[in-house]
Design an enzyme around this catalytic site. Structure first.
Site, PDB file in Angstrom:
ATOM      1  N   GLU A 159      35.246  42.763  47.671  1.00 32.40           N
ATOM      2  CA  GLU A 159      35.023  43.406  46.285  1.00 32.40           C
ATOM      3  C   GLU A 159      35.195  45.048  46.757  1.00 32.40           C
ATOM      4  O   GLU A 159      34.523  45.659  46.295  1.00 32.40           O
ATOM      5  CB  GLU A 159      33.599  43.412  46.265  1.00 32.40           C
ATOM      6  CG  GLU A 159      33.100  41.872  45.696  1.00 32.40           C
ATOM      7  CD  GLU A 159      31.840  41.791  45.479  1.00 32.40           C
ATOM      8  OE1 GLU A 159      30.642  42.623  45.339  1.00 32.40           O
ATOM      9  OE2 GLU A 159      31.201  40.615  44.969  1.00 32.40           O
ATOM     10  N   GLU A 355      31.855  33.820  46.242  1.00 35.22           N
ATOM     11  CA  GLU A 355      30.738  33.848  46.277  1.00 35.22           C
ATOM     12  C   GLU A 355      30.147  33.501  44.913  1.00 35.22           C
ATOM     13  O   GLU A 355      30.646  33.866  44.020  1.00 35.22           O
ATOM     14  CB  GLU A 355      30.171  35.557  46.202  1.00 35.22           C
ATOM     15  CG  GLU A 355      30.153  35.813  47.852  1.00 35.22           C
ATOM     16  CD  GLU A 355      29.963  37.383  47.746  1.00 35.22           C
ATOM     17  OE1 GLU A 355      29.079  37.994  47.140  1.00 35.22           O
ATOM     18  OE2 GLU A 355      30.380  38.176  48.789  1.00 35.22           O
TER      19      GLU A 355
HETATM   20  C1  GBH Z   1      28.166  40.797  46.417  1.00 35.87           C
HETATM   21  O1  GBH Z   1      28.118  42.008  45.540  1.00 35.87           O
HETATM   22  C2  GBH Z   1      28.095  41.119  47.735  1.00 35.87           C
HETATM   23  O2  GBH Z   1      29.501  40.768  48.001  1.00 35.87           O
HETATM   24  C3  GBH Z   1      27.100  40.804  48.592  1.00 35.87           C
HETATM   25  O3  GBH Z   1      27.245  41.558  49.954  1.00 35.87           O
HETATM   26  C4  GBH Z   1      25.833  40.890  48.030  1.00 35.87           C
HETATM   27  O4  GBH Z   1      24.872  40.570  49.022  1.00 35.87           O
HETATM   28  C5  GBH Z   1      25.750  40.111  46.855  1.00 35.87           C
HETATM   29  O5  GBH Z   1      26.869  40.234  45.956  1.00 35.87           O
HETATM   30  C6  GBH Z   1      24.426  40.020  46.264  1.00 35.87           C
HETATM   31  O6  GBH Z   1      24.280  41.144  45.419  1.00 35.87           O
HETATM   32  O7  GBH Z   1      23.174  43.168  36.260  1.00 35.87           O
HETATM   33  O8  GBH Z   1      23.747  40.932  35.620  1.00 35.87           O
HETATM   34  O9  GBH Z   1      25.505  42.660  35.129  1.00 35.87           O
HETATM   35  C7  GBH Z   1      27.802  41.504  44.055  1.00 35.87           C
HETATM   36  C8  GBH Z   1      28.005  42.672  43.120  1.00 35.87           C
HETATM   37  C9  GBH Z   1      27.007  43.956  41.525  1.00 35.87           C
HETATM   38  C10 GBH Z   1      27.469  41.782  41.252  1.00 35.87           C
HETATM   39  C11 GBH Z   1      26.165  43.918  40.401  1.00 35.87           C
HETATM   40  C12 GBH Z   1      26.272  41.569  39.973  1.00 35.87           C
HETATM   41  C13 GBH Z   1      25.460  42.883  38.528  1.00 35.87           C
HETATM   42  C14 GBH Z   1      24.897  41.780  37.728  1.00 35.87           C
HETATM   43  N1  GBH Z   1      27.238  42.761  41.868  1.00 35.87           N
HETATM   44  N2  GBH Z   1      26.275  43.085  39.196  1.00 35.87           N
HETATM   45  S1  GBH Z   1      24.325  42.371  36.029  1.00 35.87           S
END
Ligand code: GBH
Length: 445
Positions: A159, A355
């Site tokens: 990411e 993921e």
């Molecule tokens: C991943 O990032 C990471 O790779 C991992 O390390 C982490 O533990 C895992 O996800 C869980 O967080 O508010 O509904 O629009 C995910 C990045 C950024 C994805 C925030 C979801 C918001 C969802 N995330 N995003 S929403």
């Protein structure tokens, strides 16, 4: 039990790769046995992590990896996605740990799928510096030489979009910079690092190389042109700015000029960045609803978005939400993948979901089962619609250090008691094991 019988899970193609994911900083602990990373410095600053915790011990996976590999074997997954900690490899004997882990996985019949960078940059390095890309490629060569005889499938970066946004634009992740659009060089340097790493891996004999990118559909708040324009811009930042250079060798219009260096150098970098991939990894959690800016800060999914951004994020109504507040929208995964196929056509290599998961409390985690079940079915619909999908990895095997949220968010199929470090499989662990078991049964007739 008079519960309705569940609709049978459709069959996935032969050879489909089922797995679970973790990352080094989030599970390993043993911080004293590796060099410092930017995350160590960040978590030491008061107020950065919601519960004030650090990942110094985390799940202590470094010492308990045998028990964790046994959990993987019990689950029956084909593959395990973990990450290699660059600061650990940088310290004496650091690669020995991954050597042992890979041996243990192979002995258990689980394919190791290492990610080479999952946000834990060695302290002293900086993605604003172009040279970090070259340093990354050197480190990748070391890892590939040591593990390449047993590792077939590699992931360069996790990411880069989120690492740019959360770590360098908004400052909620390490290294905690709030550069907003001045963070764009961080995106370019990571993409360049990716391309150089692909070359380094191939030079070491690797033939199955991918990346894990964060993607999701962007939904405009309304048909109003201002909302559509804002949503399109958000989509560019999260999706096209990373997928376009990798898959087409070009930045979306207007973006290339914002990247560091002369136009000629960016052009030359794009040739490295677009090095063909064997597969394309997608991390999917939820779609985002986006509208025109509203002139105020927004609290959103654990992040505060400043008022001056040219878009605002809105709530997706009428959906259940996870403990993190993220909406549960399984069909967003089908929409995302068919949209990618339509946009990139033959340039999109086979896709792997690297993921997908959710945070909920408790051992009897029927909400997690519902989330995963819905997303696996949505993935199958994408395959039926003609998208070439080759694998699915649940985030995560274990409850772990959830970055700025500390230990307050639990994504695991296996519960971890962070006092005793005891592991306890949740209901979802049994559900996933049964799903895999069902997929392997030879159909009758
Ligand atoms: C991943 O990032 C990471 O790779 C991992 O390390 C982490 O533990 C895992 O996800 C869980 O967080 O508010 O509904 O629009 C995910 C990045 C950024 C994805 C925030 C979801 C918001 C969802 N995330 N995003 S929403």
């Amino acid at each position: 039990d008079d519960a309705m019988p569940a609709k049978p899970m459709p069959r996935f193609p032969d050879g489909f790769l089922w797995g679970v994911s973790t990352s080094a900083h989030q599970i390993e602990g043993a911080a004293g046995l590796r060099g410092p990373s930017v995350w160590d410095a960040f978590t030491a600053e008061p107020g950065r992590v919601r519960d004030g915790s650090t990942a110094a011990v985390a799940c202590d996976h470094y010492h308990r990896y045998r028990e964790d590999v046994a959990l993987l074997a019990g689950l029956g997954v084909d593959a395990y996605r973990f990450s290699v900690s660059w600061p650990r490899v940088d310290s004496p004997g650091g690669l020995d740990f991954y050597d042992r882990l890979v041996d243990e996985l192979c002995a258990a019949g689980v394919r190791p799928v290492p990610t080479l960078f999952h946000w834990d940059l060695p302290a002293g390095l900086d993605w604003l510096e172009r040279d970090t890309a070259a340093r990354f490629a050197e480190y990748v060569s070391l890892v590939a030489e040591r593990l390449g005889d047993r590792v077939g499938k590699w992931i360069t970066l996790n990411e880069p979009a989120e690492h740019t946004l959360l770590g360098h634009a908004l400052g909620v992740h390490a290294p905690g910079r709030e550069l907003l659009f001045d963070a764009l060089p961080v995106a370019h340097h990571q993409l360049l690092a990716h391309g150089l790493a692909v070359r380094a891996l191939r030079a070491a004999g690797a033939t199955d190389v991918g990346i894990a990118n964060s993607h999701g559909p962007t939904w405009p708040a309304s048909d109003d042109p201002a909302d559509r324009e804002a949503a399109d811009f958000y989509d560019l930042l999260l999706n096209r700015m990373f997928a376009d250079p990798l898959l087409t060798g070009r930045y979306p219009e207007g973006v290339g000029a914002l990247m560091p260096g002369s136009a000629e150098r960016v052009e030359a970098d794009l040739e490295v960045i677009a090095e063909p991939l064997d597969w394309y990894g997608v991390n999917y959690y939820a779609p985002t609803r986006v509208g025109a800016p509203q002139g105020a800060e927004i609290e959103f999914g654990g992040v505060t978005l400043p008022a001056e951004l040219p878009f605002s994020v809105r709530r997706i109504e009428g959906r259940p939400v996870t403990d993190f507040g993220w909406p549960v929208v399984p069909e967003g995964l089908t929409e995302l993948l068919t949209g990618f196929r339509d946009r990139y056509g033959d340039r999109l290599p086979p896709v792997v979901i690297t993921e997908n998961g959710c945070s909920y409390e408790g051992l009897d985690d029927h909400d997690r089962i519902a989330y995963l079940d819905g997303h696996v079915r949505a993935l199958h619909r994408a395959i039926e619609a003609g998208v070439d999908v080759r694998g699915y990895f649940v985030w995560s095997l274990l409850d772990n250090f959830e970055w700025a949220e500390g230990y307050a968010r639990r994504f695991g199929l296996v519960h971890v008691d962070f006092t005793t470090l005891a592991r306890t499989p949740k209901a979802s662990y049994g559900w996933f094991r049964d799903l895999l078991d069902g997929q392997r049964r030879v159909p009758v007739g």
